[in-house]
Structure formats: C-alpha cells, structure tokens
Design an enzyme around this catalytic site. Structure first.
Site, PDB file in Angstrom:
ATOM      1  N   HIS A  84       0.824  -1.215   0.000  1.00  0.00           N
ATOM      2  CA  HIS A  84       0.000   0.000   0.000  1.00  0.00           C
ATOM      3  C   HIS A  84       0.859   1.267   0.000  1.00  0.00           C
ATOM      4  O   HIS A  84       0.362   2.337  -0.336  1.00  0.00           O
ATOM      5  CB  HIS A  84      -1.050  -0.018   1.126  1.00  0.00           C
ATOM      6  CG  HIS A  84      -0.562   0.342   2.496  1.00  0.00           C
ATOM      7  ND1 HIS A  84      -0.245  -0.594   3.442  1.00  0.00           N
ATOM      8  CD2 HIS A  84      -0.366   1.538   3.085  1.00  0.00           C
ATOM      9  CE1 HIS A  84       0.132   0.013   4.548  1.00  0.00           C
ATOM     10  NE2 HIS A  84       0.059   1.309   4.367  1.00  0.00           N
ATOM     11  N   ASP A 206       1.217  -7.618   2.430  1.00  0.00           N
ATOM     12  CA  ASP A 206       1.314  -6.182   2.136  1.00  0.00           C
ATOM     13  C   ASP A 206       2.772  -5.747   1.961  1.00  0.00           C
ATOM     14  O   ASP A 206       3.324  -5.034   2.790  1.00  0.00           O
ATOM     15  CB  ASP A 206       0.647  -5.393   3.267  1.00  0.00           C
ATOM     16  CG  ASP A 206       0.316  -3.965   2.854  1.00  0.00           C
ATOM     17  OD1 ASP A 206       0.851  -3.499   1.825  1.00  0.00           O
ATOM     18  OD2 ASP A 206      -0.468  -3.309   3.572  1.00  0.00           O
ATOM     19  N   SER A 611       3.987   2.253   8.420  1.00  0.00           N
ATOM     20  CA  SER A 611       3.758   1.266   7.378  1.00  0.00           C
ATOM     21  C   SER A 611       5.041   1.011   6.632  1.00  0.00           C
ATOM     22  O   SER A 611       5.732   1.949   6.240  1.00  0.00           O
ATOM     23  CB  SER A 611       2.715   1.773   6.392  1.00  0.00           C
ATOM     24  OG  SER A 611       1.455   1.451   6.852  1.00  0.00           O
TER      25      SER A 611
HETATM   26  N1  ARG Z   1      -4.531   0.431   7.539  1.00  0.00           N
HETATM   27  C1  ARG Z   1      -3.224   0.418   6.951  1.00  0.00           C
HETATM   28  C2  ARG Z   1      -2.623   1.818   7.070  1.00  0.00           C
HETATM   29  O1  ARG Z   1      -3.091   2.606   7.827  1.00  0.00           O
HETATM   30  C3  ARG Z   1      -3.238  -0.122   5.559  1.00  0.00           C
HETATM   31  C4  ARG Z   1      -3.951   0.695   4.578  1.00  0.00           C
HETATM   32  C5  ARG Z   1      -3.930   0.196   3.161  1.00  0.00           C
HETATM   33  N2  ARG Z   1      -5.113  -0.529   2.802  1.00  0.00           N
HETATM   34  C6  ARG Z   1      -6.299   0.032   2.415  1.00  0.00           C
HETATM   35  N3  ARG Z   1      -7.317  -0.738   2.189  1.00  0.00           N
HETATM   36  N4  ARG Z   1      -6.471   1.307   2.263  1.00  0.00           N
HETATM   37  O2  ARG Z   1      -2.073   2.413   6.195  1.00  0.00           O
HETATM   38  N1  GLU Z   2      -1.065   1.355   7.661  1.00  0.00           N
HETATM   39  C1  GLU Z   2      -0.465   2.435   8.378  1.00  0.00           C
HETATM   40  C2  GLU Z   2       0.418   3.316   7.509  1.00  0.00           C
HETATM   41  O1  GLU Z   2       0.158   3.519   6.362  1.00  0.00           O
HETATM   42  C3  GLU Z   2       0.285   1.892   9.524  1.00  0.00           C
HETATM   43  C4  GLU Z   2      -0.655   1.318  10.421  1.00  0.00           C
HETATM   44  C5  GLU Z   2      -0.976   2.246  11.533  1.00  0.00           C
HETATM   45  O2  GLU Z   2      -1.579   3.304  11.336  1.00  0.00           O
HETATM   46  O3  GLU Z   2      -0.587   1.818  12.606  1.00  0.00           O
HETATM   47  O4  GLU Z   2       1.360   3.890   7.952  1.00  0.00           O
END
Ligand code: ARG
Ligand code: GLU
Length: 674
Positions: A84, A206, A611
């Site tokens: 991502h 991921d 991330s």
């Molecule tokens: N939750 C994770 C973060 O905060 C992964 C996000 C990517 N995935 C998505 N479906 N948007 O970045």
């Molecule tokens: N998915 C998040 C990011 O893009 C990290 C996960 C979080 O927020 O802890 O940095």
C-alpha cells in the site's frame, strides 16, 4: 507485612511493564531505554541502533514517498516496503493493458526494474538537538541552509518535540531514482482490502520491492540509465528462523502523528465532532467512487489509490471513536487534569489557559478540517492551479496536466463536487462572500456545482490548455475558494493542539507534567521523524472468551479465498502451491498444521507512517514488515493500551514465499543472503 511487600513488588512490576511497551523513542536518545530493552531480550547496543560515526541500523531505514517507511535489505539498495506504500507508484505504472495492480510485477533482471518518476526516499544522515541554537537567535532557515550545504542531495528539517520544548535538526539524503522491482498481485498485496483493513486475524501480503539507484559516486542523482544500484552503509540481515509468542520485537521507522498529551477538551472534540463529521463526509465520497468503480474497469484503476486513501482513515476514525469510548479516555483525562490541578495549584492556570485557547480556536480548526474533507477534494481545481502556478514553466504545466487527467473521470468529480459543495454550504462558517454569491446566483451549492460541470471546457486532457483553464468557470470557483484558504491557514497544523495559540500553553503544561509525573515515561509525540518502538510478539483477548492467537497462516487465506469476490480472489498459482503442499523451505508446523506463516502481531507502539517499517528480532535482524494495527488499537494515537494494542506485521517468510512461489523472482535471494 510480607503480603504488602509482595503486592508492592507486583504493582511495581505491572506499572513498569505497562509503561515500557509504550512509546516511540528518538534513536539518538535510545541509550535511556537500552536497559529496559535488554531486560526484555535485546542483544545489541545503543550504538548499533544509532551512531553518527559508524554504520548503524539507522542507515538501512528509509522514509518512503514522504509518508511510509522502508528497509534496505541488500548491498545493492534493494528495498522492501508495503504494497500500500508502493501503491501510488505501481498504479501510475499501470494501464488497462499492463495492469500491475491486478497482475503484480516482477522484474527478471536489473534492466526490467521500472523507474518511478516522482518517487523519493530519504535516508537519515544524522539528527542534532538545536534547541540552544534556536534560543541563541539562529533561525530555522539558517540552520536548514547550513545543513543542506553539507552534502550532495542533503535535505534538512527542524522539528519540535514536546510542543516546542525541544527542537531537533534532521539531515537526510534524498534519492530520486527509485525503481520498482517487484509487487504481488493486489489479491495478495491488498488481500481482503477495506474489509480486512485494520482487522486481525489478517492474511495480507502487504509488501512491494524497490531499488534505490545512485550516481557513480554512490550519491543521489536524477534518473539516468547510467545510475547504479545504491550501496548503503548498512543493510538489514534477514532472519527466516521465525517468531513465537513472547519474542522480543523492535520497530524502526517514521511514525507520523500521535497526540499523547492532549487534554480532555481535545479528546472530546475528536470523538464527538471531528471524527464523526469526517466519517460521514467520507462515506458519501466513498459511495460515489465505489459506484463508479463498479461500472467501469478503467475507473476502478484510475480511482484505486484515491479510494484506498479515503477509505483508510475513514475506517480508522470509526475504530478510534469506539476505542476512545471503550477506554473512557475523556474521563481519564479529566481525572488526570483534576489531580494535576490539586497537586500543582500554582500551575492550574495552565489548564484554564489551554481550555480557553481550545475554545478560541475551535471554529477555525473545524473549518480547516471541513474544508480539507470537502472543497479540497474537488479535483478539477487542480488543473486551474497548475495553470496558475508560478513554479512551473509551460512545458511542465502541460506535463502536470497530463499526469492529472490520467487518473481523472469528469463525471465522478462532478458527483463529488455536488455532494461536497452541498455539505460545505451547510456547515462551513468560513465561507467566502465570493463563493456564497456563486451559490446564490445559481440557486444553491448543488445547482451551482451542476452548472459548473455542465459548462467547464477543461474536462479532458485534449481540451486543456493554460489559456482555457484560466478562462474556465472552474477558475472562478478557484478564486472564490482562495479567501477560504486564507482564512483557515492560521489553523493548518498537524493537530488541533499544534496551533501556535494553543501550543504556547502546551509547552509549559507538558514541561510541568514532566516535572510532576515522575512515573510516566515521556516520549515526544510522533511527527514523521525516525523512532524506535519495542515490545514482543503477543496475542490478546479480543472479547469475552475470545483470545486471538498472534500468528496467521496460509490456511486462513484458503478459507477466505473466493473467486466471486475481487478482494478475496487469490492468484491460481497460490491455489496450486497450496494443493501441492510443496512449500519447500517455507513450510513450517504452525497453529497445528504443516503450512506457511503469513502475518503476526506484536505490542509495538506504532502509527500511520510506520507502514513498511522493519520489524526486527533481538539481534536486529529483519523478521517482518509492519503494515497495520488491529481494530482495538486504532485509538492508540491518543491512548495506547498495552493489553489491547497490537501492530500487524507481514512475516518476512511470507514475503519470501510469495517472491519465490508466486513471483518466480528468487534471483533476488542471493543479494539478500537467502
Ligand atoms: N490500515 C493500513 C494503514 O493505515 C493499511 C492501509 C492500506 N489498505 C487500504 N485498504 N487502504 O495504512
Ligand atoms: N497502515 C499504516 C500506515 O500507512 C500503519 C498502520 C498504523 O496506522 O498503525 O502507515
């Protein structure tokens, strides 16, 4: 007597460990934590983590694309981050004919590594405290200019810590030639998509793989076919030995934003006003985009990255509100503030001043957040801004417009504009007279938006020219919005509490807290500077009678596999490997099966920006790639609860398994020492 003593020991032990897994520490000050880290199994020294004179682990960590983390895993600048995090780059390289999002991409040699224009990574050269230099009258600009003159490609930043009680200079090397090496198909890299996002148990692969290139002196340089793979001062050694519950973990990366020390007023604003408003606005936008994506494959690709970005925070905020309420964060803050007042009567005025400052700035900050979630998202404005730009020459403007239209669908933007202008009309108290007049002249925001998109003449790249953009009705809209931007500008800060008029009270307040609350382990709030967090692999009690194990496996992927659902339709090659059970060196006994490990969770305190961060074992070896938090953790930016909060990590063995069995790209193993 004995019993009280035992109780005391137990109490101390729990407070101690409770404090200890929380926090995001500055690497240059990690020596203050090293004793605690060692007591939990860490085998290296503070100098191994961060050193100015010697190569250290910090040299292998990168800030990726300005908002994620990545780690260098070979002598040839090979870099792993999240799928991502690479998503924008992968999407930009994708077309309907070459859909790397859907099919993945695997370079078979250096020649096939794809340049990613605009993608940058930053590697920290060093960090210095500059609190005294600032106090002595040197300006931030002077400090930055001096630092940037030190070397080729140097970029510097001065960041405040503890609401301005301290300031640090961060000097980075900025690399512009970064190329895509490998990415799994979306159904692996984004397996489960928004449905599984922020959720454990998780089965997402991921990760994506890039390579940094440098000039013949190993210095940052613009893209050139002559560039060579960058040779880092240090790269991470990979451990394929695997993890188990209780193992020490350390995470090294760039957390973006936490609000550990805010007062009850700010918590209330977030949980009762900001989050609910932003969630509702994003629901509308996601519905519009989702409908359009269902209707056309082209739109699905064009809006994939935009949709993912909008959906991510949208879901996180929902978990955050639930978490704040579950933990009773507001009530706890009120109690803490009451205790502070009682024990520091001479400083109680700080809390009053803070409360008054929040009150004064509430409307402005709300209008800033509202603008960001509504009018700012109307995309066709961007071509007018490109045309107006003083930074770009005409040729660059044409190129920027081409990039813009590549991922743009006029009808989607029209629907978004109608919805968002309507919301802004209802809630925006900072509306400009100019915009108000436009709304009124057309019979309201919705009618105006329809008229605007009926009459615009710059809806496509073919129709675009600088002159056309400047003469378009869209230019009139942009001009009407400009006074709103000017009015919210004083409120445009990372957080509500960073508005200078509020922060100036936070500075003495946090200082007073540090002097008063000696038990508390104070770490500076995350601000996209390099940090270390540590903890251990651990499951957790999800609900009454429901314990969540810390590791997932290929079995779970097969249980979720569904050819009917886009986000769960795994590649056939993965089904085939599963059927054959020929996992080669990646097969293990786990959770009672012969299988392949996929993800695990740990107690590291992380946030957005972490991330892609390297997750390391007690010897500093790479065991996984951080990518998310669990549903019960999403409030941890405001209150971290060690019994509940878990970060989610993609097991490095799953990364390698996919590279090998799905990508057929095991040519990369040699340089990684696998
Ligand atoms: N939750 C994770 C973060 O905060 C992964 C996000 C990517 N995935 C998505 N479906 N948007 O970045
Ligand atoms: N998915 C998040 C990011 O893009 C990290 C996960 C979080 O927020 O802890 O940095």
């Amino acid at each position: 007597m004995k019993r009280t003593l035992l109780l005391l020991v137990l109490l101390c032990a729990t407070t101690f460990s409770a404090v200890a897994d929380k926090g995001m520490w500055l690497p240059s000050l990690i020596s203050s934590r090293i004793k605690d880290m060692k007591s939990k199994g860490f085998k290296l020294s503070a100098e191994d983590i961060y050193s100015i004179n010697e190569a250290s682990l910090k040299d292998a960590v990168v800030l990726f694309d300005g908002g994620c983390t990545g780690e260098i895993v070979s002598e040839k600048g090979l870099l792993i981050t999240n799928h991502h995090c690479g998503y924008d780059a992968i999407q930009s390289l994708s077309t309907v004919e070459h859909d790397y999002l859907t099919n993945g991409y695997w370079a078979k040699s250096h020649d096939e590594e794809l340049p990613c224009p605009g993608l940058k990574v930053h590697i920290l050269v060093r960090m210095d405290e500059v609190t005294d230099r600032l106090a002595a009258g040197e300006s931030r600009e002077e400090i930055i200019a001096k630092a940037e003159a030190e070397g080729v490609g140097f970029r510097a930043k001065v960041e405040s810590m503890y609401y301005g009680n301290q300031a640090y200079l961060f000097i980075y090397r900025e690399f512009n030639d970064v190329r895509l090496v490998g990415a799994p198909p979306t159904t692996i890299g984004k397996f489960g998509a928004d449905n599984d996002n922020w959720i454990w148990p998780r089965h997402t692969g991921d990760f994506s793989i890039f390579r940094i290139y440098a000039n013949e002196n190993n210095e940052p340089a613009e893209f050139s076919a002559q560039n060579k793979p960058y040779k880092p001062a240090r790269h991470f050694k990979i451990s394929t030995k695997g993890v188990k519950e209780g193992d020490f973990t350390m995470i090294y990366g760039f957390p973006g934003n936490t609000q550990e020390y805010i007062t009850s007023d700010a918590v209330k604003y977030i949980a009762e006003t900001a989050d609910p408003t932003k969630i509702a606005l994003r629901t509308e936008r996601l519905d519009i985009i989702g409908e359009a994506q269902k209707e056309s494959v082209e739109t699905r690709i064009k809006y994939a990255a935009k949709q993912a970005n909008i959906a991510n925070a949208w879901k996180k905020w929902q978990g955050e509100v639930l978490g704040i309420n579950r933990l009773g964060t507001y009530g706890k803050k009120v109690a803490y503030e009451t205790r502070f007042r009682t024990e520091n009567p001479d400083k109680a005025y700080l809390l009053d001043s803070l409360a008054a400052a929040y009150e004064r700035n509430m409307e402005g900050y709300f209008n800033y957040e509202l603008y960001s979630e509504t009018l700012r998202g109307i995309e066709l404005q961007q071509v007018v801004n490109i045309a107006l730009s003083e930074r770009l020459n005409d040729e660059q403007k044409q190129a920027a417009a081409a990039m813009f239209y590549k991922d743009f669908v006029l009808d989607v933007d029209r629907k978004l504009a109608v919805a968002m202008m309507t919301e802004y009309e209802a809630m925006g108290t900072f509306i400009s007279p100019e915009l108000k007049a436009l709304f009124e002249a057309h019979g309201g925001a919705a009618k105006y938006a329809e008229w605007l998109y009926d009459n615009t003449r710059i809806g496509t790249l073919e129709s675009f020219s600088i002159e056309a953009a400047l003469a378009d009705p869209m230019a009139e809209f942009v001009a009407a919005v400009a006074p709103i931007q000017a009015r919210i500008k004083p409120y445009t800060y990372r957080n509500f509490s960073n508005i200078p008029d509020i922060e100036r009270w936070f500075r003495p307040y946090v200082k007073a807290l540090m002097e008063w609350d000696k038990e508390r382990a104070f770490f500076p709030d995350a601000n996209l500077t390099l940090r270390v967090a540590y903890g251990k692999v651990a499951g957790y009690q999800y609900a009454d009678g429901e314990y969540h194990l810390p590791q997932t496996t290929l079995e779970g992927i097969m249980q979720k596999d569904n050819p009917e659902i886009y986000d769960y339709n795994i590649p056939q090659s993965l089904r085939d490997v599963y059927a054959s059970k020929e996992y080669g060196r990646w097969g293990v006994e786990l959770n009672g099966k012969y299988t392949v490990p996929v993800c695990f969770i740990a107690t590291n305190h992380t946030t957005g920006g972490n991330s892609g961060s390297p997750v390391l074992n007690n010897k500093g070896e790479l065991i996984g790639v951080n990518f998310d938090r669990t549903w019960l953790s999403t409030m941890s930016d405001i209150e971290f609860d060690e019994t509940l909060c878990r970060n989610i990590i993609c097991d490095i063995r799953y990364v390698l398994f996919v590279v090998d069995k799905v990508g057929g790209a095991s040519w990369l193993f040699e340089e990684m020492g696998i």
